[in-house]
Design a protein around this motif. Structure first.
Motif, mmCIF file in Angstrom:
data_model
loop_
_atom_site.group_PDB
_atom_site.id
_atom_site.type_symbol
_atom_site.label_atom_id
_atom_site.label_comp_id
_atom_site.label_asym_id
_atom_site.label_seq_id
_atom_site.Cartn_x
_atom_site.Cartn_y
_atom_site.Cartn_z
ATOM 1 N N MET A 180 16.780 31.904 42.268
ATOM 2 C CA MET A 180 18.406 31.594 41.803
ATOM 3 C C MET A 180 18.092 30.121 41.155
ATOM 4 O O MET A 180 18.240 29.872 41.833
ATOM 5 C CB MET A 180 19.175 32.348 42.878
ATOM 6 C CG MET A 180 20.769 32.050 41.946
ATOM 7 S SD MET A 180 22.112 31.872 43.768
ATOM 8 C CE MET A 180 21.466 30.523 44.762
ATOM 9 N N ASP B 81 28.235 37.605 50.024
ATOM 10 C CA ASP B 81 26.801 37.307 49.905
ATOM 11 C C ASP B 81 27.339 36.837 48.453
ATOM 12 O O ASP B 81 25.864 36.125 48.484
ATOM 13 C CB ASP B 81 26.140 38.144 50.324
ATOM 14 C CG ASP B 81 25.853 39.446 49.144
ATOM 15 O OD1 ASP B 81 26.627 39.801 48.326
ATOM 16 O OD2 ASP B 81 24.786 40.087 48.794
ATOM 17 N N PHE B 82 27.977 36.942 47.885
ATOM 18 C CA PHE B 82 28.238 35.940 47.204
ATOM 19 C C PHE B 82 28.274 34.911 46.219
ATOM 20 O O PHE B 82 27.600 33.809 45.741
ATOM 21 C CB PHE B 82 29.640 37.062 45.991
ATOM 22 C CG PHE B 82 30.359 37.969 46.319
ATOM 23 C CD1 PHE B 82 28.849 39.079 45.026
ATOM 24 C CD2 PHE B 82 31.270 38.450 47.381
ATOM 25 C CE1 PHE B 82 29.485 40.474 44.955
ATOM 26 C CE2 PHE B 82 31.237 40.107 47.093
ATOM 27 C CZ PHE B 82 30.156 40.814 46.022
ATOM 28 N N SER C 236 25.239 34.712 45.740
ATOM 29 C CA SER C 236 23.944 36.278 45.095
ATOM 30 C C SER C 236 25.243 36.606 43.158
ATOM 31 O O SER C 236 24.472 36.812 42.588
ATOM 32 C CB SER C 236 24.213 37.751 45.260
ATOM 33 O OG SER C 236 25.970 38.242 45.286
ATOM 34 N N HIS C 237 25.988 35.966 43.516
ATOM 35 C CA HIS C 237 27.099 35.447 42.206
ATOM 36 C C HIS C 237 26.782 34.211 42.096
ATOM 37 O O HIS C 237 27.627 33.007 42.341
ATOM 38 C CB HIS C 237 28.701 35.648 42.227
ATOM 39 C CG HIS C 237 29.327 36.572 41.874
ATOM 40 N ND1 HIS C 237 29.725 34.808 40.705
ATOM 41 C CD2 HIS C 237 29.669 36.816 40.950
ATOM 42 C CE1 HIS C 237 30.529 35.562 39.021
ATOM 43 N NE2 HIS C 237 30.881 36.282 39.554
ATOM 44 N N GLU C 238 25.785 33.868 40.744
ATOM 45 C CA GLU C 238 25.421 32.296 40.134
ATOM 46 C C GLU C 238 27.257 32.171 38.983
ATOM 47 O O GLU C 238 26.856 31.295 38.907
ATOM 48 C CB GLU C 238 24.621 32.315 39.314
ATOM 49 C CG GLU C 238 23.169 33.379 40.365
ATOM 50 C CD GLU C 238 22.168 33.236 39.736
ATOM 51 O OE1 GLU C 238 21.806 31.722 38.700
ATOM 52 O OE2 GLU C 238 20.922 33.843 40.414
#
Length: 268
Positions: free
Chosen positions: A1, A105-106, A127-129
């Motif tokens: 990431m 998990d964002f 998980s959400h960049e």
């Protein structure tokens, strides 16, 4: 990431009393499509430009978003640790409006207000960049802090996010740029008497469009209000608008430019 430098604008969302109306308006003006609403996350609904996530809209939570409360776009700034950033916000005179919270998990987020009243968000990516694209039609491209107390913003934001500051050499406006490394990431504009007193300080978010004038025509036809422009400068042809529910935003066509780039002077 990929971890973005702290203070990088990384996401934008807004709360609308009429969610379907907002989706229809921005879909027509910016070409957005929308994903499925997520009931487990307050019907948070992502917007997409050409299939890539660019923003989100959400209805008010119970007890929020009364008729007296105007919708407002919220810009999120990247953080490595949302809790540590919240501590720095308080340390430098800001107010944490929503304490850091984990969103599945964002990632983790908080909402805050600078000492001059400017509301913004903080996002620690999971998980959400954040934005999947920047600068393309329909996507975020730039933002400016509009404040009546620029000295407070100029002390606060660089202290929290380590921005370098540069002033625009222009006698007609009080405008400053915040940089991260060699990249300009935010502008800061003093609000003049041209702004009605009922308009609070805010961060003005710019979305890229293929044709500024066409976007303005679509917006006003659908009940949006033209606040300024269209005007062409070295950065592009842009206009400031508010949508039918009152949220301010701007559109810009960065391919149409005119004049020389303004000179910027380091101030720290």
């Amino acid at each position: 990431m990929a971890v973005q430098p702290e203070g990088t604008p990384c996401w934008a969302d807004a709360m609308f009393g009429d969610l379907e109306g907002a989706k229809s308006f921005y879909g027509d003006v910016l070409g957005w499509t929308f994903g499925e609403s997520s009931p487990e996350y307050g019907n948070y609904t992502q917007a997409y430009a050409d299939g890539k996530a660019v923003a989100a809209v959400v209805p008010p939570m119970p007890g929020q978003g009364g008729e007296e409360e105007r919708p407002q776009w919220c810009l999120y700034l990247a953080a490595r640790d949302a809790s540590a950033t919240a501590d720095r916000i308080r340390e430098h005179g800001g107010q944490v409006l929503m304490e850091p919270m984990q969103v599945a998990d964002f990632g983790s987020m908080c909402l805050a207000r600078d000492p001059g009243g400017v509301v913004f968000g903080v996002w620690q990516a999971g998980s959400h960049e954040g934005f999947e694209v920047i600068g393309e039609p329909g996507a975020y491209v730039w933002a400016e802090i509009y404040t009546r107390e620029p000295a407070k913003s100029d002390a606060f934001f660089p202290a929290v996010f380590s921005y370098r500051q540069r002033d625009m050499e222009d006698d007609q406006m009080d405008f400053r740029v915040y940089d991260l490394g060699d990249r300009s990431v935010l502008g800061r504009m003093r609000m003049t008497e041209d702004f009605p007193p009922e308009v609070p300080p805010y961060i003005n978010v710019y979305f890229a469009v293929e044709d500024c004038d066409e976007a303005v025509a679509r917006a006003t036809k659908l009940g949006g209000v033209l606040r300024f422009g269209p005007m062409t400068m070295a950065f592009g042809r842009f206009a400031a608008l508010s949508d039918p529910q009152g949220a301010h935003f701007s559109v810009i066509d960065t391919t149409k430019t005119e004049g020389e780039m303004p000179k910027l002077t380091d101030v720290g």
